[in-house]
Design an enzyme around this catalytic site. Structure first.
Site, short mmCIF file in Angstrom:
data_model
loop_
_atom_site.label_atom_id
_atom_site.label_comp_id
_atom_site.label_asym_id
_atom_site.label_seq_id
_atom_site.Cartn_x
_atom_site.Cartn_y
_atom_site.Cartn_z
N LYS A 89 0.84 -1.21 0.00
CA LYS A 89 0.00 0.00 0.00
C LYS A 89 0.87 1.25 0.00
CE LYS A 89 -2.70 -0.95 3.49
NZ LYS A 89 -1.98 -2.19 3.76
N CYS A 184 -11.92 1.65 17.62
CA CYS A 184 -10.60 1.13 17.27
C CYS A 184 -9.67 1.05 18.49
CB CYS A 184 -10.03 2.04 16.19
SG CYS A 184 -8.44 1.60 15.55
N MET A 185 -9.39 2.20 19.10
CA MET A 185 -8.39 2.22 20.16
C MET A 185 -8.97 2.50 21.55
SD MET A 185 -5.88 1.39 18.45
CE MET A 185 -4.89 1.26 19.94
N MET A 375 -7.15 -5.26 17.16
CA MET A 375 -8.61 -5.24 17.29
C MET A 375 -9.21 -6.50 17.91
SD MET A 375 -9.48 -2.33 16.72
CE MET A 375 -7.88 -1.62 17.07
N GLY A 412 -4.14 1.27 14.88
CA GLY A 412 -4.55 0.92 13.53
C GLY A 412 -4.35 2.00 12.50
N GLN A 413 -4.83 3.21 12.80
CA GLN A 413 -4.84 4.27 11.81
C GLN A 413 -3.55 5.10 11.90
OE1 GLN A 413 -9.04 5.95 11.18
NE2 GLN A 413 -9.06 5.33 13.30
#
Ligand code: MGD
Ligand code: MGD
Ligand code: SF4
Ligand code: MO
Length: 847
Positions: A89, A184-185, A375, A412-413
């Site tokens: 990516k 998410c977090m 997650m 994650g992000q």
């Protein structure tokens, strides 16, 4: 800042080597538009430093531009997080800017009845779109502040998140702002707050180079954190008996490198961690010294139920879930004692032998163990508890804050840690870990924002967390919603309800929805106004990654068409909404934003760099730990005298290619902190300046962990309680959802890149071969997946890319034509309010 050609060649060589291993090197010759192919252009190329806008690894990259277009992206060897490495990516990053569907004009929907139909939006000029959104926001704001909301993101750059929080909290006096990081977090955050009284991930990526044992607790790093996974496997392959145990609900690509794959029944990880802790205590194999010197013990609320009902948070059960009571080590041990290996094995399905082997690792004082999770642990009906149970294990075995020994929460992000958690975009927070409910924190914030004392008392009560917000919207109680950097109409759980498809909750049709986007999405299909915005390096910004590293991405090219920077849009709307309002007798907009916006000229006071620097320097004032402590000191000294200690001046992040907070100035040089919560002498043999030698409240130079019992890390006993749903006759399968390498979340960006889309064109339901056969399903057949909450159709695969045990199925959520979240439930961890996307129960039939 530009780097030299030599640096770039070096980066390209490293990148080429890695890409060769992965089988591809993306040259972006196809990126240029308007008939200009990069191969035919003759202009000089320029290199800009940046950071990847995808996962929380936060890889530094070098962006090559020519004739105003991005022509290549390669790993940045000078960014210490990735040292030149990237994943697929990363190599295709440049192409995400040039997808064929890129939004370049504002869009307006005139007829709300066309929402969700895929049509009904018309092109408009900025003035009309801005006036419309601002008038709707102002109207709602004046009528009832509880009926407006902003939904943000861990993909929002740091300064943008800070400014949004300032507008919402100080400008509108509203706490109805929350980010997708809630999904998410949040469980990791509440875990850190409970354990360390501060939300600060402890270890760093160098732990990957130093561990003897890796334990992945339901983290699919090979697909979701590829750069860190290659660092893990590189260390493992380097020999020296490095081991990897993959504890997981289903076999994934991450299992490939594991010495042992331990498949457990969903949700029983709570019992596994407790059984290991119990083993250590029963066999007297815990770290006595560490326990005595550094830890305190607690018990917490139990039998906390599940957040099924809209009124759960207010119920007696829901409102007391955070309560903890101090206890002795002996009481903690007593509570753990029911978690025998036999009991944990019976619950989880993992053999006593394997569990004992795992416990033996923690019992060995010489082994350095790194636990990694994402997650599987956070999106868990007991997500906060499971975070505790991993921290607990590492704490009582003394495997914490030492290079190679750490409980490492992966983010994650790209800026889940940097923006969502740092700058106050949660409904209960102010910038820098401060809380709206804390009076001192409000006073401190007022001092920095130059607001009258008591001004923020209007927002002393937290606003709606994400699920509350969307439940309220579906109930018809939200009149105005603005979202940016997310695609909630595809990523939220329980979409059958939230999109009004259950025939019962149709509030979405009455909510005025504004969306900042770069591509058409399911969310823009429900929007009343779409603002086309600048993407990634079309403006300057900053992300904060999983090891607390803040990196800047420079502006490299201009946005296409009429697309504008998110901050420009925010300022335009804020100016209109705040018109006629005053703070301290001054125009409210100028009072809050005059430092970056010239009201008279109606524009920014400088270029991207200057605007970002100005916002950063204001935010940096929040990061002085000494000043956080005492409101009195703040009011006496006022903000001009505040000297930020934990973040560096803006330009340091450019020259140093990123720095990990807390950042300290030592002999005039700004230094990263690699390990948090570490005692200096535990770090022997390691670069001394890399170790944070202070506890939560202390300052750099303080060599003890914590000053008082109150400030010691807490080990909180958290029991096993079952998942919100469990398979039964009607819904016999566990349904787990998540990610695969080629696509980012809802696919809105990665599916615009031909190579990525071709590599993984459709979302499949990964099944165990026997389960599929039992249902008469063969590969390629369409299956209907139905839960108590909704239904969708999907093609079956038993290829084994995700290889579930019997009774569990897995699907990714990147495909808008395969809306898995129509069926996923929205029950959340009662402490963090993070939903459990991993454990819905479903029935499967042939479609
Ligand atoms: N390619 C790609 N990479 C990404 C992303 C992306 O969209 N695409 N998104 C990024 C983001 S925002 C995130 S949050 C991360 C997510 O990264 P991960 O969490 O690693 O990935 P997921 O696919 O969400 O989760 C799959 C894992 O959930 C585990 N699991 C299921 N049930 C349980 C359980 O009961 N307990 C435990 N402990 N584990 C369980 C499974 O074992 C499996 O390993 O990925 C980041 N990286
Ligand atoms: N089934 C299932 N659902 C999940 C999860 C799961 O595991 N399973 N995981 C959850 C998790 S952990 C997460 S983090 C969320 C993620 O969910 P979302 O954040 O809602 O999904 P994204 O696809 O990342 O949406 C980001 C959007 O921002 C847009 N964008 C890109 N650049 C810019 C920009 O500069 N400005 C603006 N304004 N927009 C931009 C992109 O086009 C994209 O549509 O999904 C959650 N949903
Ligand atoms: S997606 Fe993640 S691993 Fe891949 S280049 Fe970007 S930050 Fe690095
Ligand atoms: Mo996430």
């Amino acid at each position: 800042m530009d780097v030299t050609r030599r640096d770039f060649v070096k980066a390209t060589a490293i990148a080429a080597a890695l890409a060769a291993a992965g089988g591809s090197l993306a040259t972006l010759s196809g990126c240029a538009q308007g008939g200009q192919s990069a191969q035919t252009t003759t202009g000089e190329s320029q290199i800009h430093t940046a950071v990847c806008r995808f996962c929380g690894c936060g890889c530094g990259v070098l962006v090559e531009t020519r004739d105003g277009k991005v022509v290549s992206v390669t790993g940045d060897p000078d960014n210490q997080s990735n040292r030149g490495l990237n994943c697929i990516k990363g190599y295709y990053l440049g192409k995400i800017l040039y997808g064929p569907d890129r939004l370049t004009k504002p869009l307006i929907r005139d007829d709300a009845g066309t929402k969700g139909t895929g049509s009904g939006l018309r092109e408009a000029e900025w003035e009309e779109a801005l006036d419309l959104v601002a008038s709707k926001l102002k109207e709602t704001w004046k009528a009832d502040k509880s009926r407006l909301a902003f939904w943000g993101s861990g993909q929002q750059p740091i300064t943008e998140g800070y400014l949004t929080a300032k507008f919402w909290k100080a400008g509108l006096l509203s706490n109805n702002i929350d980010p997708n990081a809630r999904m998410c977090m949040a469980s990791a955050v509440v875990g850190f707050m409970n354990v360390f009284q501060t939300d600060e991930p402890a270890g760093c990526y160098e732990d990957l180079d130093n561990a003897d044992v890796f334990i992945t607790w339901g983290a699919n790093m090979a697909e979701a954190h590829p750069m860190l996974y290659s660092r893990l496997t590189a260390h493992k392959l380097s020999g020296d008996n490095v081991r990897h145990y993959d504890l997981t609900a289903c076999k994934t690509r991450t299992s490939a490198s594991a010495d042992k794959v331990l498949i457990f029944k969903p949700g029983t990880d709570l019992a596994i961690a407790n059984a290991i802790a119990n083993y250590l205590i029963q066999n007297d194999k815990y770290d006595h010294q560490f326990v005595a010197d550094h830890l305190q013990f607690k018990t917490g609320s139990e039998n906390i139920g599940n957040a099924y009902e809209d009124g759960y948070d207010q119920s007696e059960q829901g409102s007391t879930v955070d309560a903890t009571t101090p206890c002795s080590f002996e009481e903690y041990a007593e509570r753990l004692s029911e978690y025998t290996m036999e009991y944990a094995s019976e619950l989880s399905g993992v053999s006593v032998e394997d569990l004992t082997e795992l416990a033996g690792l923690f019992a060995d004082p010489d082994l350095r163990i790194m636990s990694l999770w994402t997650m599987g642990v956070n999106q868990h009906n007991r997500g906060t508890w499971m975070n505790h149970n991993i921290h607990n294990l590492h704490l009582i075995s003394g495997k914490y804050g030492k290079p190679g020994s750490t409980a490492f929460s992966l983010t994650g992000q790209p800026s889940a840690c940097g923006t969502a958690r740092e700058v106050g975009t949660f409904s209960h927070r102010l910038p820098a870990d401060l809380l709206v409910a804390n009076e001192d924190h409000r006073r401190f914030t007022e001092a920095i924002w130059d607001l009258p004392e008591g001004y923020l008392d209007a927002i002393a009560k937290p606003g709606f967390h994400t699920i509350k917000l969307f439940r309220e919207m579906s109930n018809g109680n939200i009149d105005f919603l603005w979202s940016a950097h997310n695609n909630w109409a595809q990523s939220l759980p329980n979409l059958t309800r939230f999109l009004g498809m259950d025939g019962e909750h149709e509030g979405i049709y009455n909510t005025f929805i504004a969306v900042n986007e770069v591509y058409p999405t399911v969310t823009t299909d429900y929007a009343d106004v779409v603002f086309p915005v600048a993407m990634w390096v079309e403006r300057e910004g900053q992300f904060g990654n999983a090891e607390r590293r803040t990196s800047v991405f420079e502006k490299a090219v201009d946005p296409p068409g009429d697309a504008k920077w998110d901050v420009w849009v925010l300022m335009q709307v804020a100016r209109r909404v705040l018109e006629g309002e005053t703070i301290n007798g001054e125009d409210a907009f100028t009072h809050l934003f005059g430092f970056i916006w010239d009201a008279q000229a109606d524009g920014f006071i400088g270029d991207d760099r200057e605007i970002n620097r100005a916002i950063w320097e204001e935010y940096r004032i929040f990061s002085n730990p000494q000043l956080k402590e005492s409101a009195a000191a703040i009011n006496e000294e006022k903000k001009l005298k505040m000297e930020a200690k934990q973040l560096a001046p803006y330009d340091e992040y450019l020259t140093q290619h990123g720095l990990c907070w807390p950042v300290r100035e030592v002999d005039g040089k700004w230094m990263s902190t690699k390990w948090r919560f570490a005692n200096g002498d535990q770090a022997e043999g390691f670069d001394e300046v890399g170790i944070a030698q202070y506890g939560t409240q202390g300052l750099a130079g303080d060599v003890s962990w914590y000053k008082s019992t109150d400030q010691k890390p807490s080990v909180v006993f958290r029991p096993y309680e079952p998942p919100a749903e469990e398979p039964d006759e009607e819904f016999p399968f566990w349904f787990c959802t998540g990610r695969l390498l080629e696509h980012w979340h809802t696919g809105s960006m990665t599916r615009e890149v031909e190579e990525l889309n071709r590599a993984l064109p459709e979302a499949l339901l990964y099944m165990n071969g026997e389960d599929a056969a039992g249902l008469g399903l063969a590969d390629g057949d369409m299956a209907r997946v139905t839960s108590r909450h909704g239904t969708f159709d999907i093609k079956v695969s038993t290829s084994g890319r995700v290889d579930p045990p019997a009774g569990l199925v897995f699907a990714p959520f990147f495909a808008r034509e395969t809306m898995v979240n129509l069926a996923v439930h929205d029950y959340y961890c009662p402490l963090s309010k993070e939903t459990d996307y991993k454990k819905t129960c479903v029935a499967i039939t042939k479609a």
